[in-house]
Design an enzyme around this catalytic site. Sequence first.
Site, PDB file in Angstrom:
ATOM      1  N   GLY A 115       0.900  -1.184  -0.100  1.00 23.99           N
ATOM      2  CA  GLY A 115      -0.014   0.076   0.024  1.00 23.99           C
ATOM      3  C   GLY A 115       0.955   1.239  -0.137  1.00 23.99           C
ATOM      4  O   GLY A 115       2.009   1.416   0.008  1.00 23.99           O
ATOM      5  N   LEU A 160       1.628   3.660   2.164  1.00 25.65           N
ATOM      6  CA  LEU A 160       2.404   3.759   3.319  1.00 25.65           C
ATOM      7  C   LEU A 160       3.402   2.641   3.477  1.00 25.65           C
ATOM      8  O   LEU A 160       4.557   2.734   3.674  1.00 25.65           O
ATOM      9  CB  LEU A 160       1.733   4.172   4.665  1.00 25.65           C
ATOM     10  CG  LEU A 160       2.464   4.204   5.887  1.00 25.65           C
ATOM     11  CD1 LEU A 160       3.620   5.182   6.008  1.00 25.65           C
ATOM     12  CD2 LEU A 160       1.760   4.495   7.110  1.00 25.65           C
ATOM     13  N   ALA A 217      -5.064  -1.511   6.701  1.00 26.60           N
ATOM     14  CA  ALA A 217      -6.148  -1.017   7.381  1.00 26.60           C
ATOM     15  C   ALA A 217      -7.251  -0.956   6.143  1.00 26.60           C
ATOM     16  O   ALA A 217      -6.772  -0.463   5.185  1.00 26.60           O
ATOM     17  CB  ALA A 217      -6.088   0.144   8.226  1.00 26.60           C
ATOM     18  N   TYR A 253     -14.689   5.224  10.729  1.00 25.80           N
ATOM     19  CA  TYR A 253     -13.409   5.022  10.647  1.00 25.80           C
ATOM     20  C   TYR A 253     -12.495   5.355  11.910  1.00 25.80           C
ATOM     21  O   TYR A 253     -11.639   4.412  12.307  1.00 25.80           O
ATOM     22  CB  TYR A 253     -12.791   5.774   9.458  1.00 25.80           C
ATOM     23  CG  TYR A 253     -11.393   5.802   9.114  1.00 25.80           C
ATOM     24  CD1 TYR A 253     -10.571   4.607   8.932  1.00 25.80           C
ATOM     25  CD2 TYR A 253     -10.418   7.038   9.522  1.00 25.80           C
ATOM     26  CE1 TYR A 253      -9.188   4.601   8.944  1.00 25.80           C
ATOM     27  CE2 TYR A 253      -9.324   7.099   9.367  1.00 25.80           C
ATOM     28  CZ  TYR A 253      -8.516   5.825   9.113  1.00 25.80           C
ATOM     29  OH  TYR A 253      -7.188   5.994   8.978  1.00 25.80           O
TER      30      TYR A 253
END
Length: 317
Positions: free
Chosen positions: A13, A15, A71, A137
Site C-alpha cells: 500500500g 504507506l 487497514a 473509521y
Amino acid sequence: MSGKTALVTGATGLLGRQVVRAFERADWSVKGTGYSRADGSSILKVDLVDAQQLEAALDNVKPQVVVHCAANRFPDKCDKDPEGTRALNVEATRTLASLCASRGIFLIYISTDYVFPGKPGDAPYEADAQPQPTNLYGQTKLDGEHVVLEEYQRAGKTGLGVVLRVPVLYGDAEMPGESAVNVLLDTVWKAQEAGAKIKMDHWALRYPTNTEDVGRVCHDISVKYLGSNDTSKLPLILQFSSEDKYTKYEMCQLFGEIMGLSIAAIEPNTEGNDPNASVQRPYDCHLSTKALKDLDIDVSTQDFTGWWRWNVRAFRK
C-alpha cells in the site's frame, strides 16, 4: 542496527511501501504482507483476518519489529462495510498484537488523527488528549489502539506495543486514488473538461504528510525502543505530522499553479459537514509531535509544495 528483521503489514500500500524502503535503507532484512498484490517472496500473501496465516507469517519471518500499516482507511468505504472494517481494523489487529506480544516482538500500530473530534479551537492535540472519533473509521482505529495496548499489557510486555498516529498521507503512488491528496491531481485535470463543475472542501484543515517521512520515523522509533533497557518507561502513544496546513481546495489551487492549469471550474465549499451526511469529518485534528521530540526523534518533513513541484516536473518528463 544490522542483522535485524522487520515485517510490514499492508506492504503493497501507499504507506507500507515506504516503510519497507526505510528499513531496507537502514540495512534491515524486510518482509511484507499483502493480499491482492503479494508476490509470494518479498511480499507474503497473508489474509490478516486469518489467525493461522498470521501466526505462520510471524514464525516464518521471525521479526524483531512489526509495523502494522494494513487497514481499511477510507472513511466512506468503512461506512459501506462496517463488519469488514471492524474485522480488519480491530479484530485482526488484536490477533496480531496478541501473537507479537507473546513472542516479545516490538509492534508499531499505525493509527490516525481521526481518533480526535477536531472541533474548532481544540487543536493541536497532544498524544494524551481525549479521543472522540466522529466517524466509524476513526472509531475502529481507536479500538485498534486499545486492543494493541491491552494485549501487550496482558502479556506483561507493556512498552513493546506502541501506537503511531498520522494525518492524511501523500507520496509516491501507484495510482492517484491511493491517497486523498494525490487524487486531487485527477480532480484538477477533470476541471479542464468542457462544462466541468466540481465542489471542493474549503473548510476542514489538513496536514498532508509524506509517506517517506513516516517510514523514516517508524524506523527511528524501532531503533529507539529496541535499544532501551526499559520500554515500560517510554510513551505508548506517539504522533507524527507535517506542519504544512491546507484545505483540499487550497491543495487544488497549488496543483493548478504547479501544472499551469486553471481551477476556475472548481468551486470552494466552505459549508463544512452536512449534518445529514453518513460520514462526519473533523475540522482540525492537527497532531502535536511533542512525544517524538521528547525522545529526540527527528520530526522534520518534506516541504509539501517543493515535493509536488519536483514530482509533477518528473512526471511530465
